[in-house]
Design an enzyme around this catalytic site. Structure first.
Site, PDB file in Angstrom:
ATOM      1  N   LYS A 189      16.580   4.474   4.261  1.00  0.00           N
ATOM      2  CA  LYS A 189      16.586   5.497   5.317  1.00  0.00           C
ATOM      3  C   LYS A 189      17.904   6.286   5.315  1.00  0.00           C
ATOM      4  O   LYS A 189      18.777   6.022   4.497  1.00  0.00           O
ATOM      5  CB  LYS A 189      16.313   4.828   6.665  1.00  0.00           C
ATOM      6  CG  LYS A 189      14.871   4.256   6.762  1.00  0.00           C
ATOM      7  CD  LYS A 189      13.846   5.341   6.892  1.00  0.00           C
ATOM      8  CE  LYS A 189      12.383   4.989   6.680  1.00  0.00           C
ATOM      9  NZ  LYS A 189      11.817   3.785   7.175  1.00  0.00           N
TER      10      LYS A 189
HETATM   11  C1  LIG Z   1      10.623   3.055   7.730  1.00  0.00           C
HETATM   12  C2  LIG Z   1       9.654   3.441   8.749  1.00  0.00           C
HETATM   13  C3  LIG Z   1       9.322   2.625   9.844  1.00  0.00           C
HETATM   14  C4  LIG Z   1       9.730   1.190   9.960  1.00  0.00           C
HETATM   15  O1  LIG Z   1      11.027   0.909   9.747  1.00  0.00           O
HETATM   16  P1  LIG Z   1      11.441  -0.469   9.046  1.00  0.00           P
HETATM   17  O2  LIG Z   1      12.919  -0.517   9.317  1.00  0.00           O
HETATM   18  O3  LIG Z   1      11.113  -0.370   7.615  1.00  0.00           O
HETATM   19  O4  LIG Z   1      10.710  -1.568   9.731  1.00  0.00           O
HETATM   20  C5  LIG Z   1       8.500   3.133  10.824  1.00  0.00           C
HETATM   21  N1  LIG Z   1       7.985   4.377  10.730  1.00  0.00           N
HETATM   22  C6  LIG Z   1       8.244   5.179   9.691  1.00  0.00           C
HETATM   23  C7  LIG Z   1       7.662   6.546   9.663  1.00  0.00           C
HETATM   24  C8  LIG Z   1       9.060   4.730   8.654  1.00  0.00           C
HETATM   25  O5  LIG Z   1       9.301   5.518   7.601  1.00  0.00           O
END
Ligand SMILES: *Cc1c(COP(=O)(O)O)cnc(C)c1O
Length: 379
Positions: A189
């Site tokens: 992210k």
């Molecule tokens: C990455 C993501 C999540 C969840 O996050 P994690 O930290 O991987 O649990 C939720 N929604 C979207 C759109 C994502 O890209």
């Protein structure tokens, strides 16, 4: 056509290095405490300062999914319905159903892949209690319209801002206004803590529910742990989980937060801008609506017209370029309806979507290489 010596251009990757490793090393060697303590407390305060909200408005957990789950649990009762776009990572749906609520799959707008409120309107029932917009690729779409829609209907708004950390909306940081926003700090992210996530809200009831629920529902355990103490005599009034963030992870996140505005955000904007200018003349490709000045682009999805998506993907693969699909629509998954009801716009998009590599480890030359490979394919 691939150059054998050229390493594969990866779709995404973590950008972490010695500063993050040193921070973890310091937690392990100097502190010797790996649970939720002063690093998490500091990370929460620093996220809050970055967003311009009070320090206690942030609750860090061990994933973005956990953040959405605890936010949903704090606001919803079993059987409540949540309007949510089908075109999202399955985490969004899993978080809602984990809280006992029902995700109601909605269409997206074709141009931005953000929730289509006219479609959502048709899916309202007496059980609808919340709407969960997903800031696809970092772009929040018309968030004012989402809030106005929710206000008219008495709904809560839980933003899935997993893609959007660091971005602005009308001059305000995502997460600094509105109802409840949830971020992800997973490995790829906009910033990472290894794994992690955060709930940000001005609602004290949601904050205290989430802060207790992340530590097995042990009341006020957060306060104790931030003082370096444990709770031995306590009450539990709600279902809780082991969703707290560890100090090791927070230490990584703190370094990443410092790198966001100086390195990661400008790099992502620059690379996405190069894609936009280089690919704007390719008539068989359509790019998504965004706001290049205010968004920190998390991914770079495009629409490939005329049924050429899979052939383009194969051609890029042969040129050493990884691509992806963001995302398989959740309403097509067995657990969430197996394709019923039909969502024609979302299904059409699903057949067109292709995500090109985007992460701060790419160079402008890498993006040129990808764009050249795309253009060669269409020639
Ligand atoms: C990455 C993501 C999540 C969840 O996050 P994690 O930290 O991987 O649990 C939720 N929604 C979207 C759109 C994502 O890209």
């Amino acid at each position: 056509m691939g150059d054998d010596k050229r390493p594969t251009i990866r779709l995404s990757r973590s950008i972490v290095g010695k500063a993050e490793a040193d921070a973890v090393s310091s937690v392990i060697i100097d502190d010797g405490y790996l649970g939720m303590g002063r690093q998490v407390r500091a990370f929460e305060a620093e996220i809050a300062a970055y967003l311009g909200v009070p320090a206690e408005s942030v609750c860090c957990v061990n994933s973005g999914t956990a953040a959405l789950h605890l936010a949903a649990q704090a606001l919803l009762k079993p059987g409540d319905e949540v309007l949510v776009q089908s075109l999202t990572f399955v985490a969004t749906f899993q978080a809602i159903s984990a809280a006992g609520a029902r995700p109601v799959a909605c269409e997206v707008l074709h141009g931005s892949a953000t929730i289509d409120l006219a479609d959502a309107e048709k899916r309202l029932t007496a059980k609808t209690k919340a709407i969960m917009p997903v800031h696809y690729a970092g772009y929040p779409g018309d968030l004012d319209a989402v809030h106005a829609f929710a206000k008219r209907r008495g709904l809560r708004v839980i933003e899935d801002a997993a893609h959007a950390f660091g971005g602005d909306y009308k001059g305000k940081k995502i997460g600094s206004f509105g109802d409840v926003a949830c971020f992800s700090f997973d490995g790829i992210k906009n910033i990472t803590s290894g794994e992690g996530g955060a709930i940000v809200t001005g609602d004290p009831a949601v904050l205290s529910a989430a802060k207790d629920a992340r530590l097995l529902g042990v009341e006020k355990d957060t306060e104790n742990r931030f003082k370096g103490a444990r709770s031995w005599e306590f009450d539990v009034k709600r279902q809780g989980y082991r969703f707290h963030m560890s100090d090791m992870f927070a230490a990584v996140g703190r370094v990443q937060l410092r790198r966001l505005d100086s390195e990661f955000a400008p790099a992502r904007r620059k690379l996405a801008g190069l894609y936009r200018s280089s690919l704007s003349g390719v008539s068989a490709l359509k790019m998504f609506e965004t706001n290049p000045e205010s968004v920190v682009p998390h991914i770079f999805p495009v629409r490939v017209l005329d049924g050429k998506r899979d052939a383009l993907r194969e051609s890029l693969k042969n040129a050493g370029v990884e691509t992806g699909f963001h995302y398989k629509p959740a309403h097509l998954l067995s657990f969430y309806g197996g394709g019923s009801p039909k969502l024609p716009v979302t299904e059409k998009l699903w057949a067109e979507l292709l995500t090109l590599p985007l992460h701060p480890g790419l160079t402008p030359e890498d993006v040129d290489y990808v764009c050249d490979a795309v253009k060669k394919f269409f020639k």
